[in-house]
Scaffold this motif. Structure first.
Motif, short mmCIF file in Angstrom:
data_model
loop_
_atom_site.label_atom_id
_atom_site.label_comp_id
_atom_site.label_asym_id
_atom_site.label_seq_id
_atom_site.Cartn_x
_atom_site.Cartn_y
_atom_site.Cartn_z
N GLN A 1 83.03 -0.09 -33.54
CA GLN A 1 82.45 1.16 -33.05
C GLN A 1 81.04 1.30 -33.59
O GLN A 1 80.66 0.68 -34.58
N GLY A 2 80.25 2.12 -32.92
CA GLY A 2 78.89 2.34 -33.37
C GLY A 2 78.09 3.10 -32.35
O GLY A 2 78.55 3.39 -31.23
N ARG A 3 76.86 3.42 -32.73
CA ARG A 3 75.96 4.18 -31.86
C ARG A 3 74.89 3.27 -31.29
O ARG A 3 74.56 2.22 -31.86
N SER B 1 73.00 -1.63 -29.66
CA SER B 1 73.42 -0.79 -30.78
C SER B 1 72.24 -0.52 -31.69
O SER B 1 71.23 -1.25 -31.68
N ASP B 2 72.33 0.54 -32.48
CA ASP B 2 71.24 0.91 -33.38
C ASP B 2 70.97 -0.21 -34.37
O ASP B 2 71.89 -0.93 -34.80
N ARG C 1 74.53 7.29 -27.54
CA ARG C 1 75.96 7.62 -27.49
C ARG C 1 76.72 6.73 -28.46
O ARG C 1 76.24 5.67 -28.88
N SER C 2 77.93 7.17 -28.77
CA SER C 2 78.83 6.39 -29.62
C SER C 2 79.86 5.69 -28.75
O SER C 2 80.43 6.31 -27.83
N ALA D 1 83.29 2.78 -28.82
CA ALA D 1 84.31 2.09 -29.60
C ALA D 1 85.16 1.27 -28.64
O ALA D 1 85.30 1.61 -27.46
#
Length: 250
Positions: free
Chosen positions: A70-72, A102-103, A134-135, A137
């Motif tokens: 998961q991540g932003r 992803s960031d 957005r996040s 997962a």
């Protein structure tokens, strides 16, 4: 060609067939073991759901493994990737993928947004986009098997790509990206974006039981070839013995 030579030639062909059928049986057994191991690993991961960072998608040491992540980040402006020939509940369609960054400085990855049906005329549906941070997962997994299909990426009128397999090098070039992560993110169905999807581990491919069934068939063919060759050899031998007895009978 003399009869002994003919027998040797026949046995050579029989042994070749036995070797071929046996090797195919062994290959099917190996595929069954691989898929059983994959299912067991995925079941453990989905039960625990201990998240890694999305950057784990680019770890080459786990390119064939399954992990929860998961991540932003954000979906890029790159065209959608539409994987052709994807069935769902007995209907033909496509699976929709978009590039997610992803960031941080992680390699971008493809996110599986789910399945859409295709009508009889195969007109492609409009594909949504979800801009902004957005996040996400989901399950990090290897991309779907390409099978025997050649990798082809065909640009569509709306700019999206219709592809026959998720070939990383081909897609990175077509999407004008320096690289793509070796694993995709199969998006958690609970996240409210995308299309029809689940975390079924064997969509559009054979379960272990089918591979075992095919293995039994290949081994059965190998046995049948051996028995046939043996019976024909015994019959030939008996005919020769009979002919020899007739020659020496006064």
């Amino acid at each position: 060609m003399s009869r002994p030579t003919g027998n040797l030639f026949g046995w050579a062909l029989a042994l070749l067939g036995i070797a071929l059928f046996s090797s195919l049986g062994v290959w099917q057994l190996d595929r069954a073991r691989q898929k059983e191991a994959m299912l067991a690993e995925a079941k453990t991961v989905l039960s625990a759901r201990l998240p890694l960072a999305l950057s784990a998608a680019s770890d080459p040491l786990r390119a064939t493994a399954h992990d929860w992540a998961q991540g932003r980040g954000h979906f890029t402006s790159a065209p959608a990737v539409l994987l052709d020939n994807q069935g769902h509940q007995g209907r033909p369609g496509i699976r929709v993928f978009r590039v997610f960054q992803s960031d941080g400085n992680a390699v971008p990855l493809l996110v599986d947004l789910g399945w859409l049906p295709l009508p009889g005329d195969r007109r492609l549906p409009a594909i949504g986009n979800w801009p902004g941070p957005r996040s996400l997962a989901g399950l990090l997994a290897p991309p779907p098997s390409a099978g025997i299909a050649s990798a082809v990426a065909v640009p569509q009128a709306d700019g999206n790509l219709l592809v026959t397999s998720l070939d990383r090098a081909l897609l990175a070039d077509a999407l004008k990206l320096p690289a793509l992560a070796p694993r995709i993110l199969r998006l958690d169905p609970a996240i409210g974006i995308g299309y029809a999807r689940d975390l079924e581990m064997l969509p559009n491919t054979l379960p272990p039981e089918r591979h075992l069934g095919y293995a039994v068939q290949w081994f059965g063919l190998a046995i049948a070839v051996f028995i046939t060759a043996l019976v024909l050899t015994l019959r030939t031998h008996r005919r020769r013995q009979h002919a020899a007895r007739e020659k020496i009978t006064p």
